[in-house]
Design a protein around this motif. Structure first.
Motif, PDB file in Angstrom:
ATOM      1  N   THR A   1       0.831  -1.200   0.000  1.00 39.73           N
ATOM      2  CA  THR A   1       0.000   0.000   0.000  1.00 39.73           C
ATOM      3  C   THR A   1       0.864   1.247   0.000  1.00 39.73           C
ATOM      4  OG1 THR A   1      -1.719  -1.148   1.245  1.00 39.73           O
ATOM      5  CG2 THR A   1      -1.796   1.262   1.274  1.00 39.73           C
ATOM      6  N   GLU A   2       0.541   2.190  -0.894  1.00 39.67           N
ATOM      7  CA  GLU A   2       1.227   3.478  -0.909  1.00 39.67           C
ATOM      8  C   GLU A   2       0.385   4.492  -0.152  1.00 39.67           C
ATOM      9  OE1 GLU A   2       2.990   6.884  -3.964  1.00 39.67           O
ATOM     10  OE2 GLU A   2       2.313   4.971  -4.759  1.00 39.67           O
ATOM     11  N   VAL A   3       1.065   5.312   0.654  1.00 43.39           N
ATOM     12  CA  VAL A   3       0.419   6.417   1.351  1.00 43.39           C
ATOM     13  C   VAL A   3       1.186   7.690   0.999  1.00 43.39           C
ATOM     14  CG1 VAL A   3      -0.450   4.991   3.253  1.00 43.39           C
ATOM     15  CG2 VAL A   3       1.776   6.119   3.468  1.00 43.39           C
ATOM     16  N   SER A   4       0.540   8.843   1.151  1.00 42.25           N
ATOM     17  CA  SER A   4       1.191  10.099   0.817  1.00 42.25           C
ATOM     18  C   SER A   4       2.363  10.376   1.759  1.00 42.25           C
ATOM     19  CB  SER A   4       0.188  11.249   0.858  1.00 42.25           C
ATOM     20  OG  SER A   4      -0.301  11.426   2.167  1.00 42.25           O
ATOM     21  N   GLN A   5       3.288  11.188   1.298  1.00 37.39           N
ATOM     22  CA  GLN A   5       4.494  11.480   2.081  1.00 37.39           C
ATOM     23  C   GLN A   5       4.166  12.163   3.404  1.00 37.39           C
ATOM     24  OE1 GLN A   5       7.474  10.375   0.639  1.00 37.39           O
ATOM     25  NE2 GLN A   5       8.288  10.658   2.679  1.00 37.39           N
ATOM     26  N   ASP A   6       3.097  12.950   3.430  1.00 40.05           N
ATOM     27  CA  ASP A   6       2.759  13.689   4.656  1.00 40.05           C
ATOM     28  C   ASP A   6       1.832  12.920   5.594  1.00 40.05           C
ATOM     29  OD1 ASP A   6       0.541  13.878   2.988  1.00 40.05           O
ATOM     30  OD2 ASP A   6       0.154  15.980   3.459  1.00 40.05           O
TER      31      ASP A   6
END
Length: 166
Positions: free
Chosen positions: A141-146
């Motif tokens: 799963t990818e999540v945003s950097q922030d």
């Protein structure tokens, strides 16, 4: 809308979700090892990689499991990573046939240090942020950097204000 601190843009992961995602990670890398599709060892990056590494090693029936300890966070503040414990280098060698497992890749700085030690290892993380994605071979799963990921070992049940206020 009120201003939020960086850690307030949170992605909360339960034990059940972590278990499902770590199993999905195992299934994704199953059959991709260099020895007739099999992996010969798992190296967990402590501490966050220990739970997913245990699940991956169980799912793929890998009995050789070791750890590498890299300190790069002091609570929620990231610092320069440093290795404080290495795996058995006679076993892992250059990393051929070895899965390196962690819970998350953030900036990739921790994995740079680990990959320098085992350059031919396959890196698998459950979660990935954009800056760190180039350091990972497989993730779920990818999540945003922030986004700050709250893992189940960091949480306790308590009241939370609604996102738009009370």
């Amino acid at each position: 809308m009120k201003d939020r601190l960086p850690h307030e843009k949170g992605f909360h992961v339960s034990w059940d979700q972590l278990h499902r995602d770590a199993r999905a990670l195992a299934w994704r890398i199953d059959g991709q090892g260099p020895n007739e599709g099999r992996w010969r060892a798992v190296v967990a990056i402590t501490r966050g990689g220990m739970a997913p590494a245990m699940i991956v090693s169980r799912e793929l029936d890998i009995r050789m499991v070791d750890t590498i300890s890299v300190k790069s966070y002091n609570h929620q503040t990231q610092a320069a990573p440093r290795i404080i414990k290495t795996p058995d280098m006679e076993v892992v060698g250059d990393g051929t046939g070895v899965l390196i497992v962690d819970d998350l890749v953030d900036t990739g700085r921790t994995l740079e240090v680990v990959k320098a030690l085992m350059p031919k290892a396959h890196v698998a993380t459950v979660y990935a942020k954009p800056k760190g994605k180039p350091m990972v071979d497989t993730y779920i799963t990818e999540v945003s950097q922030d986004t700050w990921i709250f893992f189940p070992w960091d949480m306790a049940l308590q009241y939370v204000e609604p996102y738009r206020g009370a």
